[in-house]
Design an enzyme around this catalytic site. Sequence first.
Site, short mmCIF file in Angstrom:
data_model
loop_
_atom_site.label_atom_id
_atom_site.label_comp_id
_atom_site.label_asym_id
_atom_site.label_seq_id
_atom_site.Cartn_x
_atom_site.Cartn_y
_atom_site.Cartn_z
N GLU A 10 44.36 35.86 40.65
CA GLU A 10 44.62 34.48 41.04
C GLU A 10 46.08 34.22 41.40
OE1 GLU A 10 43.14 32.12 37.82
OE2 GLU A 10 41.06 32.33 38.47
N LYS A 60 33.24 23.72 38.22
CA LYS A 60 33.21 24.77 39.25
C LYS A 60 31.84 24.63 39.90
CE LYS A 60 35.92 28.37 36.83
NZ LYS A 60 35.78 29.44 35.83
#
Length: 412
Positions: free
Chosen positions: A199, A331
């Site tokens: 990430e 999410k």
Amino acid sequence: MPKITSIKGRLLYNSRGSKTIEVDIVSDKSHLGRVCAPSGASVGKYEAVSFPDNNPEKSLVALNSNLKKFIGLDPSNLKSIHDTIRKIDSSTSYSKIGGSVAFAVTIAAVDSAAKALGIPLFKLLTKDTDLRFPFPLGNILGGGAHAGPGTPDIQEILICAKGSKTVNDAIEVNFAVHKELRKILQKNDPGFTNGRGDEGGWAPKLDNQKALELSAKACENLGYTLGKEVSLGVDFASSTQWSEKKKKYVYDREGFENTPEEQIEFVSEIIKKYKLVYAEDAVHEEAFEEMAILTSKFPKVLITGDDLVVTNTEILKKAAKLKACNAAILKVNQSGSLYDALEFAKEAHKNKIRLITSHRSGEAIDSHITHIGIATKSKMLKVGVVGGERVAKLNELLRITEYDLIHGMAEI
Ligand code: PGA
Ligand code: ZN
């Protein structure tokens, strides 16, 4: 009212180089909604499955044999798009068609609808006019399932410029801390190569405590006081450490084990020492009672469930009843369709559980989640600090500042 005139799926790749699915939906022959599905590395047990038998090709075959069912539908009617998918796949985890297809089709439909209607996507997703910008929450140092051997066991150390008054300032502060941390790591880890995890957070060979200490130092070097201009957060992603057999959290890299009681102590010490504003999955995904202990102990910290609630409305109801968290990750691909995720958001608001809309570690350069974060009144937008697929979401936040429809930053 716009109408879907074509729909097409294709296989391509996410930021990790893994195969995924992208869907194009065109309305009125001219308005293209295009969405590429992301995927996680530390996946919750009860998430929607990404693809049937883990095979993106099977998803594409399932979509291709049902394309006609979407033609002529109103793409702005999310419920009817969702219901059409549900008629094809009524399994709870989207095991027949794949959560990635549910994700891509529902978001591509509303993306296309927003373009046809000439409005920004977030405006299509909510009628609420009292909207605020979420604070960007970004990964500055990564370990666990996102980085290699020798990196910390905990998955993510995060930065949030909670004192910032504008989106631009909040993003710039996050960049500055990320940069300063690189300099500090170059001095403190002789083997540091400027390597980064999935990430975009740095991936040094350090133990948990040292990684936290140096992250705090990066903030202090820039003249910030932790808890004031900036705050740190941690995604412990504790299910990665939990051993069901031993009934302990096994910190392999650092070489220690925690009983459930010791884990609460371990997390509490970190929250206090580093004045965390945010603690995600501090215990494993089925430890609702231990999460509840932390939630009552730290009412001012966002005690956040990710793998714990997996953007699942029924699990969130259970978490709310047990007071297991005061914040939850949203999410969309964990729940499957955008409709499912917006229902989850409603339930969260009903229970005063704050929302954090989040990317996955395997991402595309899409930026729809920025709009979803605003429309769901998320307090934070967890999308990383650097990396093209991360910055794309931050840049979209900056573009949205031009609309003048949003009244300042959220309150955390
Ligand atoms: P994942 O991790 O996308 O790899 O599941 C992100 C997170 O745990 O928040
Ligand atoms: Zn997480």
